[in-house]
Scaffold this motif. Structure first.
Motif, mmCIF file in Angstrom:
data_model
loop_
_atom_site.group_PDB
_atom_site.id
_atom_site.type_symbol
_atom_site.label_atom_id
_atom_site.label_comp_id
_atom_site.label_asym_id
_atom_site.label_seq_id
_atom_site.Cartn_x
_atom_site.Cartn_y
_atom_site.Cartn_z
ATOM 1 N N SER A 53 0.810 -1.363 -0.257
ATOM 2 C CA SER A 53 0.011 0.451 0.181
ATOM 3 C C SER A 53 1.190 0.889 0.198
ATOM 4 C CB SER A 53 -0.117 0.430 1.235
ATOM 5 O OG SER A 53 -0.562 -0.178 2.205
ATOM 6 N N ALA A 54 1.953 1.462 0.919
ATOM 7 C CA ALA A 54 2.333 1.670 1.046
ATOM 8 C C ALA A 54 3.148 2.351 -1.036
ATOM 9 C CB ALA A 54 4.132 2.250 1.275
ATOM 10 N N LEU A 55 3.486 1.760 -1.125
ATOM 11 C CA LEU A 55 4.655 1.469 -2.101
ATOM 12 C C LEU A 55 3.765 2.464 -3.676
ATOM 13 C CD1 LEU A 55 6.867 0.822 -4.010
ATOM 14 C CD2 LEU A 55 6.051 -1.702 -4.530
ATOM 15 N N LEU A 56 2.306 2.173 -3.844
ATOM 16 C CA LEU A 56 1.325 2.179 -4.260
ATOM 17 C C LEU A 56 0.669 3.850 -4.138
ATOM 18 C CD1 LEU A 56 -1.130 1.411 -6.665
ATOM 19 C CD2 LEU A 56 -2.478 0.959 -4.554
ATOM 20 N N GLN A 57 0.872 3.828 -2.910
ATOM 21 C CA GLN A 57 1.009 5.554 -2.806
ATOM 22 C C GLN A 57 2.433 5.977 -3.279
ATOM 23 O OE1 GLN A 57 0.497 5.658 1.541
ATOM 24 N NE2 GLN A 57 -2.043 5.708 1.439
ATOM 25 N N TRP A 58 3.262 5.286 -2.946
ATOM 26 C CA TRP A 58 4.621 6.337 -3.478
ATOM 27 C C TRP A 58 4.073 6.474 -5.181
ATOM 28 C CZ3 TRP A 58 8.795 4.606 -6.696
ATOM 29 C CH2 TRP A 58 9.968 5.895 -6.451
ATOM 30 N N GLY A 59 3.951 5.236 -5.732
ATOM 31 C CA GLY A 59 3.412 5.626 -6.983
ATOM 32 C C GLY A 59 2.387 6.285 -8.037
ATOM 33 N N ALA A 60 1.694 6.267 -6.357
ATOM 34 C CA ALA A 60 0.447 7.530 -7.321
ATOM 35 C C ALA A 60 1.022 9.176 -7.438
ATOM 36 C CB ALA A 60 -0.746 7.445 -6.416
ATOM 37 N N PHE A 61 2.038 9.205 -5.969
ATOM 38 C CA PHE A 61 2.158 10.322 -5.714
ATOM 39 C C PHE A 61 3.368 11.014 -6.929
ATOM 40 C CE2 PHE A 61 6.494 12.616 -4.458
ATOM 41 C CZ PHE A 61 5.689 14.254 -4.736
ATOM 42 N N LEU A 62 4.130 9.792 -7.521
ATOM 43 C CA LEU A 62 5.261 9.639 -8.837
ATOM 44 C C LEU A 62 4.714 10.056 -10.494
ATOM 45 C CD1 LEU A 62 8.313 10.122 -8.704
ATOM 46 C CD2 LEU A 62 8.527 7.824 -9.369
ATOM 47 N N LEU A 63 3.606 9.322 -10.384
ATOM 48 C CA LEU A 63 2.871 9.520 -11.442
ATOM 49 C C LEU A 63 1.750 10.652 -11.591
ATOM 50 C CD1 LEU A 63 1.990 8.864 -13.833
ATOM 51 C CD2 LEU A 63 -0.036 7.230 -12.873
ATOM 52 N N THR A 64 1.773 11.297 -10.263
ATOM 53 C CA THR A 64 0.769 12.437 -9.718
ATOM 54 C C THR A 64 1.775 13.484 -10.629
ATOM 55 O OG1 THR A 64 -0.361 11.713 -8.424
ATOM 56 C CG2 THR A 64 -0.267 14.078 -8.730
ATOM 57 N N THR A 65 2.908 13.516 -10.116
ATOM 58 C CA THR A 65 4.299 14.751 -10.085
ATOM 59 C C THR A 65 4.620 14.454 -10.949
ATOM 60 O OG1 THR A 65 4.755 14.015 -7.818
ATOM 61 C CG2 THR A 65 6.041 15.676 -9.388
ATOM 62 N N ILE A 66 4.453 13.855 -12.163
ATOM 63 C CA ILE A 66 5.063 13.695 -13.992
ATOM 64 C C ILE A 66 4.107 14.266 -14.428
ATOM 65 C CG2 ILE A 66 5.436 12.084 -15.698
ATOM 66 C CD1 ILE A 66 6.343 10.683 -13.889
#
Length: 146
Positions: A53-66
């Protein structure tokens, strides 16, 4: 020699352009910091050991930033081209910044004062620039290119 009949970017229009440039630079810095954890061996082990779940949040954050970086870069491009599409997209961009700051306020594990400052700055920018882009005659005269 062709004469450009559109007003030049200047005056108070430099303030929203500076805000956009500052946001672009800060998003690039965030991508460098968080993207660096993908390539660092010590950080990679720490990054991928948390629960999924933390990895999913990190990936969502990275995708949103991109995605926001791409949209911001495009807005900077049409800002400099003085496109008539800019006022609408700049307002959308400001409101997206408020939504993302509010999301960070609700769900971020970061210290509260940092997140509150981010939310207040996004709200202040939106409250100043949205009426300016909607009502200013300078904006209507400057952004007329197709």
């Amino acid at each position: 020699m062709a004469v450009d009949s559109k007003p030049r970017l200047g005056g108070w229009l430099l303030v929203p352009l500076a805000w956009l440039t500052f946001s672009l630079l800060s998003m690039i810095l965030v991508l460098i910091v968080y993207g660096g954890s993908l390539f660092g061996t010590a950080l990679r082990g720490a990054s991928f050991s948390p629960p999924s779940s933390a990895l999913l949040q990190w990936g969502a954050f990275l995708l949103t930033t991109i995605l926001m970086l791409s949209y911001s870069a495009w807005i900077a491009w049409i800002f400099c081209k003085r496109s008539k599409r800019l006022p609408r997209h700049y307002i959308i961009w400001l409101l997206l910044n408020v939504i993302l700051a509010f999301k960070a306020f609700l769900f971020s594990p970061v210290e509260d004062s940092v997140v509150v400052n981010s939310l207040l700055i996004a709200l202040l920018a939106a409250s100043l620039f949205v009426p300016y882009f909607k009502r200013s005659q300078r904006v209507k005269n400057t952004f007329i290119a197709p």
